[in-house]
Design a protein around this motif. Structure first.
Motif, PDB file in Angstrom:
ATOM      1  N   LYS A  53       0.824  -1.210   0.000  1.00 21.05           N
ATOM      2  CA  LYS A  53       0.000   0.000   0.000  1.00 21.05           C
ATOM      3  C   LYS A  53       0.858   1.260   0.000  1.00 21.05           C
ATOM      4  O   LYS A  53       0.497   2.269  -0.618  1.00 21.05           O
ATOM      5  CB  LYS A  53      -0.930  -0.007   1.213  1.00 21.05           C
ATOM      6  N   SER A  54       2.005   1.196   0.665  1.00 18.83           N
ATOM      7  CA  SER A  54       2.882   2.372   0.726  1.00 18.83           C
ATOM      8  C   SER A  54       3.515   2.685  -0.629  1.00 18.83           C
ATOM      9  O   SER A  54       4.023   3.791  -0.835  1.00 18.83           O
ATOM     10  CB  SER A  54       3.979   2.157   1.775  1.00 18.83           C
ATOM     11  N   CYS A  55       3.493   1.711  -1.541  1.00 18.11           N
ATOM     12  CA  CYS A  55       4.082   1.917  -2.872  1.00 18.11           C
ATOM     13  C   CYS A  55       3.116   2.605  -3.829  1.00 18.11           C
ATOM     14  O   CYS A  55       3.526   2.994  -4.933  1.00 18.11           O
ATOM     15  CB  CYS A  55       4.520   0.574  -3.473  1.00 18.11           C
ATOM     16  N   LYS A  56       1.872   2.763  -3.433  1.00 23.75           N
ATOM     17  CA  LYS A  56       0.884   3.390  -4.305  1.00 23.75           C
ATOM     18  C   LYS A  56       1.321   4.800  -4.655  1.00 23.75           C
ATOM     19  O   LYS A  56       1.711   5.577  -3.790  1.00 23.75           O
ATOM     20  CB  LYS A  56      -0.491   3.434  -3.625  1.00 23.75           C
ATOM     21  N   GLY A  57       1.287   5.120  -5.928  1.00 20.08           N
ATOM     22  CA  GLY A  57       1.654   6.448  -6.381  1.00 20.08           C
ATOM     23  C   GLY A  57       3.148   6.675  -6.492  1.00 20.08           C
ATOM     24  O   GLY A  57       3.589   7.792  -6.798  1.00 20.08           O
ATOM     25  N   ARG A  58       3.938   5.635  -6.247  1.00 26.88           N
ATOM     26  CA  ARG A  58       5.389   5.767  -6.337  1.00 26.88           C
ATOM     27  C   ARG A  58       5.893   5.104  -7.627  1.00 26.88           C
ATOM     28  O   ARG A  58       5.155   4.412  -8.322  1.00 26.88           O
ATOM     29  CB  ARG A  58       6.049   5.143  -5.106  1.00 26.88           C
ATOM     30  N   ALA A  59       7.162   5.307  -7.942  1.00 29.57           N
ATOM     31  CA  ALA A  59       7.718   4.806  -9.199  1.00 29.57           C
ATOM     32  C   ALA A  59       7.975   3.312  -9.168  1.00 29.57           C
ATOM     33  O   ALA A  59       8.212   2.713 -10.209  1.00 29.57           O
ATOM     34  CB  ALA A  59       9.012   5.552  -9.529  1.00 29.57           C
ATOM     35  N   PHE A  60       7.933   2.708  -7.983  1.00 28.20           N
ATOM     36  CA  PHE A  60       8.170   1.280  -7.886  1.00 28.20           C
ATOM     37  C   PHE A  60       7.003   0.599  -7.177  1.00 28.20           C
ATOM     38  O   PHE A  60       6.159   1.252  -6.551  1.00 28.20           O
ATOM     39  CB  PHE A  60       9.489   0.984  -7.152  1.00 28.20           C
ATOM     40  N   GLU A  61       6.974  -0.723  -7.299  1.00 26.37           N
ATOM     41  CA  GLU A  61       5.888  -1.506  -6.731  1.00 26.37           C
ATOM     42  C   GLU A  61       6.424  -2.773  -6.098  1.00 26.37           C
ATOM     43  O   GLU A  61       7.543  -3.208  -6.398  1.00 26.37           O
ATOM     44  CB  GLU A  61       4.887  -1.881  -7.827  1.00 26.37           C
ATOM     45  N   LEU A  62       5.623  -3.365  -5.205  1.00 30.54           N
ATOM     46  CA  LEU A  62       5.944  -4.669  -4.638  1.00 30.54           C
ATOM     47  C   LEU A  62       5.298  -5.712  -5.531  1.00 30.54           C
ATOM     48  O   LEU A  62       4.103  -5.636  -5.818  1.00 30.54           O
ATOM     49  CB  LEU A  62       5.412  -4.782  -3.209  1.00 30.54           C
ATOM     50  N   LYS A  63       6.094  -6.682  -5.977  1.00 30.86           N
ATOM     51  CA  LYS A  63       5.587  -7.702  -6.891  1.00 30.86           C
ATOM     52  C   LYS A  63       5.943  -9.083  -6.385  1.00 30.86           C
ATOM     53  O   LYS A  63       7.079  -9.331  -5.981  1.00 30.86           O
ATOM     54  CB  LYS A  63       6.188  -7.492  -8.287  1.00 30.86           C
ATOM     55  N   GLU A  64       4.964  -9.986  -6.385  1.00 26.18           N
ATOM     56  CA  GLU A  64       5.227 -11.379  -6.029  1.00 26.18           C
ATOM     57  C   GLU A  64       5.433 -12.179  -7.303  1.00 26.18           C
ATOM     58  O   GLU A  64       4.590 -12.167  -8.203  1.00 26.18           O
ATOM     59  CB  GLU A  64       4.079 -11.969  -5.225  1.00 26.18           C
TER      60      GLU A  64
END
Length: 256
Positions: A53-64
């Motif tokens: 959720k903290s990655c929302k709107g950022r240039a990177f994401e958490l991916k499984e």
């Protein structure tokens, strides 16, 4: 730091993922804690949800992906991020990519079966390249004269193409039927469009967080090359698939 608080734990997991440079499983994350302070798997998952959720709107994401979780640059930034590496990326021929797609969808499959579907011989260098990149592996040998090797994809293949498992492969309906056409002898080495090549080689510097290649994009690029793969392999199964008991174990089909 309160390791029982998902928010605090999320920050620590973010540090782990940024420093590792590769996917990390829940089990691997847990190993990094002393036994007395080790979070439970459920708490680690809650912390990962907070991190996501903290990655929302950022240039990177958490991916499984197949090997675990990783932080990566979002796909829309890939064309610019790729400029960070000045090395000329390795080129992949259309024949190599079509061979990879066939292995992904028909695994386990032999080289002869690939040649039957494509209508042309598979260059030995293509198989060698896929094995060296650890995108495919030999999972057994067909019980027929010559005992040809059977190929299947690996976890590294899934990781590279941003997939958790083979069920996430795009439907074959996105491809047109393959129809071999007369080509010069060097067609196997025909260059791949620059857009596909840039996406396929963004892993050149694994220590940097970034977006991995989309398998759907790879299929779309193959389709744009005016060639494709059969959208229905049922008519090939009778002649290409082995008798019962001759194919690779079920875990070899789905785990990788």
């Amino acid at each position: 730091m309160n390791l029982s608080d998902p928010k605090d734990l999320a920050s620590l997991l973010e540090a782990f993922l940024l420093a590792s440079g590769k996917p990390m499983s829940i089990e691997r994350m847990a190993e990094l804690f002393d036994e007395i302070e080790r979070p439970t798997p459920s708490l680690l998952r809650k912390a990962l949800e907070v991190l996501d959720k903290s990655c929302k709107g950022r240039a990177f994401e958490l991916k499984e992906v197949a090997s675990g979780y990783r932080l990566q640059v979002r796909e829309r930034f890939s064309p610019w991020v790729g400029r960070l590496w000045e090395e000329r990326p390795q080129r992949y021929s259309r024949a190599l990519l079509e061979t990879l797609v066939l292995i992904a969808y028909r695994q386990p499959i032999t080289r002869g079966e690939i040649e039957d579907i494509r209508g042309v011989a598979v260059n030995s260098q293509i198989v060698k390249t896929l094995l060296e990149r650890e995108w495919v592996r030999v999972v057994g040998h067909r019980d027929v004269p010559g005992r040809p090797a059977m190929f299947a994809t690996t976890k590294q293949f899934l990781d590279h193409f941003n997939l958790k498992n083979l069920d996430e492969l795009p439907p074959l309906a996105v491809l047109r039927e393959m129809e071999p056409e007369p080509q010069p002898l060097d067609v196997e080495e025909a260059p791949v469009p620059a857009a596909l090549q840039a996406r396929a080689d963004l892993e050149a510097a694994p220590e940097a967080p970034r977006e991995q290649t989309s398998f759907r994009s790879l299929l779309a690029e193959l389709d744009s090359m005016e060639t494709g793969l059969k959208t229905d392999f049922d008519d090939l199964r009778a002649e290409a698939e082995p008798d019962e008991g001759q194919s690779a174990p079920e875990e070899d089909r789905r785990d990788y």
